[in-house]
Scaffold this active site. Structure first.
Site, mmCIF file in Angstrom:
data_model
loop_
_atom_site.group_PDB
_atom_site.id
_atom_site.type_symbol
_atom_site.label_atom_id
_atom_site.label_comp_id
_atom_site.label_asym_id
_atom_site.label_seq_id
_atom_site.Cartn_x
_atom_site.Cartn_y
_atom_site.Cartn_z
ATOM 1 N N GLU A 44 0.832 -1.208 0.000
ATOM 2 C CA GLU A 44 0.000 0.000 0.000
ATOM 3 C C GLU A 44 0.870 1.264 0.000
ATOM 4 O O GLU A 44 0.522 2.252 -0.635
ATOM 5 C CB GLU A 44 -0.963 0.004 1.190
ATOM 6 C CG GLU A 44 -2.109 -0.989 1.055
ATOM 7 C CD GLU A 44 -3.002 -0.731 -0.158
ATOM 8 O OE1 GLU A 44 -3.006 0.397 -0.687
ATOM 9 O OE2 GLU A 44 -3.693 -1.670 -0.602
ATOM 10 N N TYR A 72 -6.127 6.791 3.937
ATOM 11 C CA TYR A 72 -6.374 5.720 2.974
ATOM 12 C C TYR A 72 -5.594 4.462 3.355
ATOM 13 O O TYR A 72 -6.149 3.358 3.418
ATOM 14 C CB TYR A 72 -6.007 6.138 1.524
ATOM 15 C CG TYR A 72 -5.917 4.908 0.667
ATOM 16 C CD1 TYR A 72 -7.074 4.239 0.283
ATOM 17 C CD2 TYR A 72 -4.680 4.340 0.343
ATOM 18 C CE1 TYR A 72 -7.010 3.044 -0.410
ATOM 19 C CE2 TYR A 72 -4.609 3.149 -0.343
ATOM 20 C CZ TYR A 72 -5.768 2.507 -0.732
ATOM 21 O OH TYR A 72 -5.697 1.315 -1.395
ATOM 22 N N ASP A 122 -9.812 4.953 -2.617
ATOM 23 C CA ASP A 122 -8.702 5.342 -3.486
ATOM 24 C C ASP A 122 -9.312 5.811 -4.816
ATOM 25 O O ASP A 122 -10.534 5.968 -4.927
ATOM 26 C CB ASP A 122 -7.721 4.171 -3.682
ATOM 27 C CG ASP A 122 -8.293 3.057 -4.547
ATOM 28 O OD1 ASP A 122 -9.523 3.059 -4.801
ATOM 29 O OD2 ASP A 122 -7.522 2.187 -4.986
#
Ligand code: SF4
Length: 341
Positions: A43, A126, A144
């Site tokens: 990520e 996020y 996202d």
């Protein structure tokens, strides 16, 4: 509010589509037990970067540092070196700090709550939500670019991003209340990358099309609505390609407090905006774009170190590969190598 019927349709369609069509990615688990280190690492790498670009970097990282405590023992230079070319180097810096914090303050275990995840270096809303849902299968609203696109099309959401993000998050939050929020988040990401693409979505094979508002109203290309970005300014500078008689190049580490701090460079002047820009192209030149500005660097070749250039050292040309240069300096190497002495 999204109607309960529409939420239930979305959840069922997305989860069953994901069962059959999920992408095979090196950070995804095959046995239903995700590795939080892999999820976090991927990520961080995926921020501002595409999946195909990230895959080889991810594989190199886990080969060199298979666990978070092994990464925590790395030096910043080593991390920068393996990160070279991925850009946004602050991410690499925070990656190392975060690995050290997880190792030393959390006994190598990633926290399983949003508040603590958000306190970690380089972990924003996020990433924290993605780790929570994907690594631990816990409820969080993951948004996202793919989620923004798929769901604002599905709902004909007319808010202007990024300003409308909170409103959007509130609106879609009931969707993630499922048994497998991690699969749901990844289903939307996969659907956004393979079917509900930005330019040419494949609506005819999309599992959501029978209830998709943008599809039925023929407004797919109008969603998501985005505020216009301000134009980036252009900065200019000179970079010195200093080569001595022993075929060595003069390089130095960029100092703290500057953009790309800690990475290597060929010495350059400050990068400044100029009122009229540079009109004549008198030398070899490279162009590069950062998040907030465009950069034009003119390359000056010389065999003497200019008096105001300090703090560097001579490096054999064949040893350049052992140092971490940012992409703009890789461009300088390519361009300067074409110049005839
Ligand atoms: S039907 Fe088309 S616009 Fe709607 S979610 Fe599917 S691919 Fe996207």
């Amino acid at each position: 509010m999204i109607s309960p019927k529409k939420i239930s349709f979305l959840q069922t369609s997305l989860l069953s589509w994901y069962e059959k069509h999920q992408r095979t990615l090196p950070w995804r688990s095959k046995d239903g037990k995700p590795n939080p280190y892999y999820v976090w690492l991927s990520e961080i790498m995926l921020q501002q970067t595409t999946v195909p670009t990230v895959i080889p970097y991810f594989n190199r990282f886990i080969k060199k540092w298979p666990t978070v405590d092994q990464l925590a023992k790395a030096t910043e230079d080593e991390v920068f070196h393996l990160w070279q070319g991925l850009g946004y180097y602050q991410r690499a810096r925070n990656l190392l700090k975060c690995a050290q914090e997880i190792t030393h303050s959390y006994h190598q275990k990633f926290p399983e709550n949003l508040k603590t995840l958000l306190s970690l270096p380089g972990v924003g809303p996020y990433t924290a939500a993605a780790i929570l849902t994907i690594a631990f299968n816990k409820y969080a609203v993951v948004i996202d670019g793919n989620v923004e696109r798929v769901l604002s099309r599905y709902l004909c959401f007319d808010g202007l991003f990024p300003g409308a993000k909170n409103e959007f998050s509130h609106k879609i939050s009931p969707l993630y209340k499922v048994d497998k929020p991690g699969n749901l988040a990844q289903a939307i990401m996969d659907l956004g990358s393979s079917i509900c693409k930005p330019a040419s979505p494949k609506c005819s094979i999309c599992p959501l099309h029978e209830n998709c508002c943008a599809f039925s109203t023929k407004t797919v290309q109008n969603h998501p609505k985005k505020a216009q970005k301000p134009l980036k300014p252009t900065r200019f500078g000179t970079v010195y390609w200093i080569k001595n008689a022993k075929n060595q190049l003069y390089i130095r580490k960029r100092t703290e407090g500057r953009l790309l701090a800690g990475l290597m460079e060929f010495p350059s002047t400050d990068w400044l905006e100029m009122k009229d820009g540079i009109k004549d192209k008198k030398s070899s030149r490279v162009h590069h774009t950062f998040t907030h500005f465009h950069l034009i660097l003119d390359i000056v070749t010389t065999n003497k170190i200019p008096p105001d250039i300090k703090g560097g050292f001579w490096c054999n040309i064949e040893d350049l590969k052992n140092h971490a240069f940012p992409t703009v300096m890789i461009k300088v190497i390519k361009e300067a190598s074409k110049i005839r002495p």
